[in-house]
Scaffold this active site. Structure first.
Site, PDB file in Angstrom:
ATOM      1  N   GLN A 251       0.813  -1.217   0.000  1.00 11.52           N
ATOM      2  CA  GLN A 251       0.000   0.000   0.000  1.00 11.52           C
ATOM      3  C   GLN A 251       0.848   1.269   0.000  1.00 11.52           C
ATOM      4  O   GLN A 251       0.385   2.334   0.394  1.00 11.52           O
ATOM      5  CB  GLN A 251      -0.942   0.004   1.207  1.00 11.52           C
ATOM      6  CG  GLN A 251      -1.987  -1.090   1.136  1.00 11.52           C
ATOM      7  CD  GLN A 251      -3.003  -0.970   2.256  1.00 11.52           C
ATOM      8  OE1 GLN A 251      -3.814  -0.049   2.290  1.00 11.52           O
ATOM      9  NE2 GLN A 251      -2.958  -1.886   3.204  1.00 11.52           N
ATOM     10  N   ARG A 612     -10.685  -1.227   0.028  1.00 10.22           N
ATOM     11  CA  ARG A 612     -11.545  -0.391   0.875  1.00 10.22           C
ATOM     12  C   ARG A 612     -12.935  -1.003   1.002  1.00 10.22           C
ATOM     13  O   ARG A 612     -13.714  -0.642   1.876  1.00 10.22           O
ATOM     14  CB  ARG A 612     -11.711   1.036   0.303  1.00 10.22           C
ATOM     15  CG  ARG A 612     -10.459   1.885   0.173  1.00 10.22           C
ATOM     16  CD  ARG A 612      -9.626   1.903   1.423  1.00 10.22           C
ATOM     17  NE  ARG A 612      -8.557   0.897   1.333  1.00 10.22           N
ATOM     18  CZ  ARG A 612      -7.871   0.454   2.384  1.00 10.22           C
ATOM     19  NH1 ARG A 612      -8.126   0.889   3.581  1.00 10.22           N
ATOM     20  NH2 ARG A 612      -6.926  -0.448   2.243  1.00 10.22           N
TER      21      ARG A 612
END
Ligand code: ATP
Ligand code: MG
Length: 730
Positions: A251, A612
Site C-alpha cells: 500500500q 476499501r
C-alpha cells in the site's frame, strides 16, 4: 472495554502483537488485517495492564482523518482524558512541539504556518527580488525542489552545487526563501518536521526529556514515511527498543512524494531486536473482493509477499459496468446508490473513489441533479477550486465589468506587475467616488494617479477584457471558455507552474471547457425564464457555477456519499465501493504507463482502492470519455484484466454500442441500458423535427415521464421530455 474483552476480540497473532513485551516491533500485514486496530488496542492494553500513562505515548498516523479516527477508537477503549497524549499526524505533532518550544527552536512565539499557496507566492516574490527569470526557473519547480531538500533533511549549507547551474540557481532561491521565512516568522509544512528534528539534536536536555517521556512510539502506515519522518522517529527513539510500526508494502502510494518503502528494511536493520508479526486474516472484505485484490497485486514484483484470507464468505462478484460515456457512468453509479439507500442503507456507507480530482465533476453533477447528499474528502468541490474560480472571474468580467470580486481576484492573476499598492489606490478611488473597481481603474489610467508602470499594466488588463469580449462575441459557450482560459494567461500560468498540482489545475480548466460543452440551462431547476428574461447562456452558466459552489459541503454529520481520490481513501473502509474510471490512460495514469516503477505504484493504488470495499465492489469505465476538454476512446484498465474473470460479473451497456473492449470469458449479464420503460437506448441516433439529428447520452425517469439528454449535431446538448419530443429512431 476491559482487558479481557480486548484480548477476546483479537486473533492469536493480533493478540501477540497487542501484548508484545515492551520493545521494537514490526507488524507487516495486508489490508484490512487489523493493523490499525492492533495499534489502538495496544495503547489500551498498555494503559490498562502495564500502568503506562497516556502521557507517555506517541502515536503517529498519516492523515488528520486517520488521527481523529484513532483518537476516537482509543477513547472508546480508555476512559481517560486524551489531552496529554500525543496522537496525530507527523505535521500536527511537530507543530505542537514547536509551539511549546519555540524559543529553543529559534522561532518567533507567534510564528505562522504557511500553506502551499503562500509558499508559492513567497517564492515568486523572491524570484523577482533576485531577478531570476521565472520562465526559465518556474516558481512551482523551485518550491518543489526546496520541499524535497527539506524532506531529505537538507539545509542550504548541506548542499554543494558542484558547478551545476540547476542546483546553484535553486540553492540561491532556497537561501533567500529561508531568510524570508525567518524574517517573517513563517514555517512551511516540511519545515515543521525538519525544525523539530534539528532542535532535538541541538538541545540534548530537551531530547532527553522527550526520550524519557515517550515510553512507546507507535506508527501507522509506516510504508509511506519519507526520509525526514524516519529520521524524526529515529531521533526520538534513540537506541531504545520502544518503536512499533505497522504497515503494508503493497500500500505504498506516495513514492512520487518521496516516501521510501525501504524504510521497512531500514527499520529492521536499525532495530535488530525488533519482533515481526504477520497478520493474515482479513476482517474487512468478502472472499471475492479479497481474491480480486490478491490477484491484482500479484502482478507486482519485488513484494515482501504475504497471504490474506477471510472467513466472511464469498459474497457477490465484483460488478464491472462498461458505460457508454462518462455521463452514463455517473448515472449508473447514482442509480446503484439510490437502490442501496432504498434498501435501508445509509449514504455514508458508500464511497466513490477515483484516480484524479477532475473526474469528480460529472459525478457531482449527477448527484446534484438527483439531489443526493455528498461530501468530497481531501479536495474541493469542482467549482470551488482556485483555478476554476479564477477562470470564472474572467468570464464574469466579460459579462459584468463592475463585479468587484471578480476584478480583485484576477486583476493581477496571472501576475502582470500590478502590485498591492496600485490595487489599494484603485480600491480607495473606487470607494471615494462610489464606483466599481473597473470604473475607478479606467479613470486612474486615463487621468493619472498610478505610477506609469502600474498604469500601463492596469490598462493592459482592462484592454485584455474588452478585447476578449469582442473576440468571443460569436463563440459558443465552450469555445468562449476555452478562449478565455487561454487569452487570460491562466493556461500558460499553470503550465509554467508544472508539477503534479499544476497538471491537475490544467486538467480542471480543461474540464471547465467540457462543462461548457454540456451545459444546458434547462438543467438548472432554480431559473424561471419569466424572471430572468435576458440572461445570456454565459450568465446562466455562471449562476449555475455559483450555486454549485455555494451548495457547500454537506456538514460533517449529515449522512452523505463519500467521494475522494484513491490516495485519500487509505486506511478507510466502506460497505459499498465504486472505483470509477478504470480505463487505460486514466488509471493507470498516462504518465506512469511507460515506467515500471510508477506503474507498480499505480497498481498498489488500485489495490488500496479495491481493499476499501467490505461487501460490494463495483468497477466502472467509460468507452468514450470527455475529460479535460478532449474525447478519449479508452480500453478497460489493465488492472481489471489482471483480476480473474471468475470473480467479475460484467454488466454491459447496450450491446450494439459496445466495441469489443473486453473480450474475455466473463459471464456477461445484460442489463438494459435502454431508456427505462421506452424503446430508446443510450447511444442511439435519433432525429428531432426542429433540432435535427443527435445521439442519446443520458436519461432520467421512466416511461412516459422519462427525460433524455440528446447531443444534437447542430444545436448541442438538450434535455427533452420524451413524451413531447417526438423523437424518431434513426
Ligand atoms: P488497512 O491496511 O486498510 O489500513 P488495517 O490492517 O489497518 O487495514 P483495520 O482497519 O485495523 O485494518 O481493520 C479492518 C477491519 O477489521 C476493521 O473494521 C476492524 O475493526 C476489523 N477487525 C480487525 N481485527 C478484527 C478482529 N480480530 N475481529 C473482528 N474484527 C476485526
Ligand atoms: Mg489501517
Amino acid at each position: 472495554m476491559d482487558v479481557t474483552e480486548i484480548l477476546e476480540s483479537l486473533n492469536p497473532e493480533q493478540r501477540a502483537a497487542v501484548t508484545a513485551p515492551q520493545g521494537s516491533a514490526l507488524v507487516l500485514a495486508g489490508a484490512g488485517s487489523g493493523k490499525t486496530r492492533v495499534l489502538t488496542q495496544r495503547i489500551a492494553w498498555l494503559a490498562q495492564t502495564q500502568g503506562l500513562s497516556p502521557f507517555g505515548i506517541l502515536a503517529v498516523t498519516f492523515t488528520n482523518k486517520a488521527a481523529a479516527e484513532m483518537r476516537s477508537r482509543i477513547e472508546e477503549h480508555l476512559a481517560m482524558p486524551l489531552r496529554g497524549m500525543w496522537v496525530g499526524t507527523f505535521h500536527s505533532l511537530a507543530h505542537r512541539f514547536l509551539r511549546a518550544h519555540w524559543l529553543d527552536a529559534g522561532l518567533d512565539q507567534s510564528f505562522q504556518i504557511i500553506d502551499a499557496d503562500d509558499q508559492l507566492r513567497l517564492v515568486k516574490r523572491i524570484l523577482s527580488n533576485l531577478s531570476i527569470d521565472d520562465k526559465k526557473w518556474p516558481a512551482k519547480q523551485a518550491v518543489w525542489w526546496i520541499n524535497a531538500q527539506k524532506d531529505e533533511g537538507l539545509r542550504p549549507n548541506h548542499i554543494q552545487d558542484e558547478g551545476d547551474l540547476y542546483i546553484r540557481t535553486h540553492l540561491s532561491i532556497y537561501r533567500a526563501y529561508e531568510e524570508a521565512c525567518d524574517r517573517g516568522g513563517m514555517v512551511d509544512f516540511a519545515e515543521l518536521l525538519l525544525r523539530m528534528h534539528e532542535t532535538l539534536l541541538a538541545q540534548p536536555a530537551l531530547l532527553n526529556h522527550y526520550r524519557e517521556r515517550f515510553k512507546v512510539i507507535l506508527v501507522d502506515e509506516f510504508q509511506d514515511t519519507n526520509a525526514i519522518q524516519y529520521a524524526w522517529l529515529r531521533v526520538l527513539t534513540g537506541n531504545a527498543d520502544k518503536l512499533m510500526v505497522v504497515g503494508d508494502d503493497d500500500q505504498s502510494i506516495y513514492g512520487w512524494r518521496g516516501a521510501k518503502i525501504e524504510n521497512i528494511q531500514r527499520f529492521q536493520s536499525d532495530y535488530p531486536n525488533a519482533i515481526s508479526y504477520r497478520l493474515e486474516q482479513n476482517y474487512r472484505s468478502t472472499g471475492t473482493i479479497l481474491d480480486a485484490a490478491n490477484a491484482l497485486i500479484e502482478h507486482n514484483t519485488d513484494r515482501l509477499g504475504k497471504a490474506l484470507w477471510t472467513d466472511l464468505g464469498r459474497g457477490d462478484p465484483v460488478s464491472l459496468y462498461a458505460a457508454y460515456n462518462e455521463i452514463d457512468e455517473a448515472r449508473y453509479i447514482v442509480e446503484r446508490i439510490k437502490n442501496f439507500f432504498a434498501e435501508g442503507n445509509a449514504y455514508r456507507d458508500c464511497a466513490i473513489l477515483y484516480r484524479s480530482n477532475a473526474q469528480s465533476r460529472v459525478l457531482e453533477e449527477a448527484m446534484l441533479r438527483s439531489q443526493l447528499p455528498y461530501r468530497i474528502y481531501g479536495g474541493q468541490r469542482f467549482f470551488e477550486r482556485a483555478e476554476i474560480r479564477s477562470a470564472l472571474a474572467y468570464l464574469k468580467l466579460l459579462s459584468q465589468r463592475h463585479s468587484d470580486a471578480a476584478f480583485e481576484r484576477v486583476v493581477n492573476l496571472p501576475p502582470r506587475g500590478i502590485g498591492d499598492k496600485s490595487i489599494q489606490i484603485i480600491r480607495d478611488a473606487a470607494r471615494s467616488t462610489n464606483q466599481s473597481l473597473w470604473t475607478a481603474a479606467l479613470n486612474l489610467t486615463t487621468h493619472g494617479g498610478l505610477t506609469p508602470r502600474a498604469s500601463s499594466a492596469v490598462s493592459g488588463f482592462l484592454n485584455l477584457i474588452d478585447d476578449l469580449d469582442v473576440a468571443t462575441e460569436n463563440l459558443d459557450l465552450a469555445h468562449l471558455i476555452e478562449e478565455t482560459v487561454d487569452a487570460s494567461g491562466l493556461k500558460a500560468f499553470y503550465e509554467k507552474e508544472g508539477g503534479e498540482k499544476g497538471q491537475a489545475r490544467l486538467e480542471n480548466l480543461e474540464e471547465l471547457v467540457t462543462a461548457g460543452q454540456t451545459f444546458d440551462p434547462d438543467d438548472v431547476p432554480l431559473f424561471d425564464e419569466a424572471v430572468q428574461p435576458d440572461m445570456t447562456l454565459l450568465d446562466e452558466f455562471l449562476s449555475q457555477a455559483a450555486l454549485e459552489a455555494g451548495a457547500g459541503q454537506g456538514d460533517q454529520n449529515q449522512d452523505s456519499i463519500q467521494m475522494m481520490t484513491m490516495h485519500s481513501a487509505k486506511g478507510l473502509e466502506f460497505p459499498l465501493v465504486f472505483l470509477a474510471g478504470l480505463e487505460e490512460g486514466l488509471f493507470p495514469h498516462q504518465m506512469s504507463m511507460d515506467e515500471p516503477g510508477r506503474l507498480a505504484e499505480e497498481r498498489r493504488l488500485c489495490y488500496v482502492g479495491v481493499t476499501r470495499a467490505m461487501t460490494k465492489l463495483y468497477f466502472t469505465y467509460a468507452e468514450t470519455r470527455r475529460l479535460n476538454g478532449t474525447d478519449r476512446y479508452n480500453r478497460v484498465s489493465r488492472f481489471v484484466q489482471e483480476i480473474p474473470a471468475t470473480l467479475i460479473e460484467e454488466v454491459r451497456s447496450h450491446e450494439a454500442l459496445v466495441r469489443p473492449a473486453y473480450q474475455t470469458s466473463h459471464q456477461v449479464k445484460r442489463v438494459a441500458s435502454e431508456v427505462s420503460g421506452t424503446e430508446f437506448q443510450l447511444g442511439q441516433k435519433v432525429g428531432h423535427a426542429k433540432f435535427g439529428e443527435g445521439v442519446i447520452l443520458n436519461y432520467e425517469g421512466h416511461g412516459q415521464q422519462a427525460r433524455v439528454q440528446v447531443k444534437f449535431e447542430a444545436v448541442g446538448t438538450k434535455w427533452l421530455m420524451l413524451s413531447f419530443a417526438k423523437l424518431q429512431s434513426i
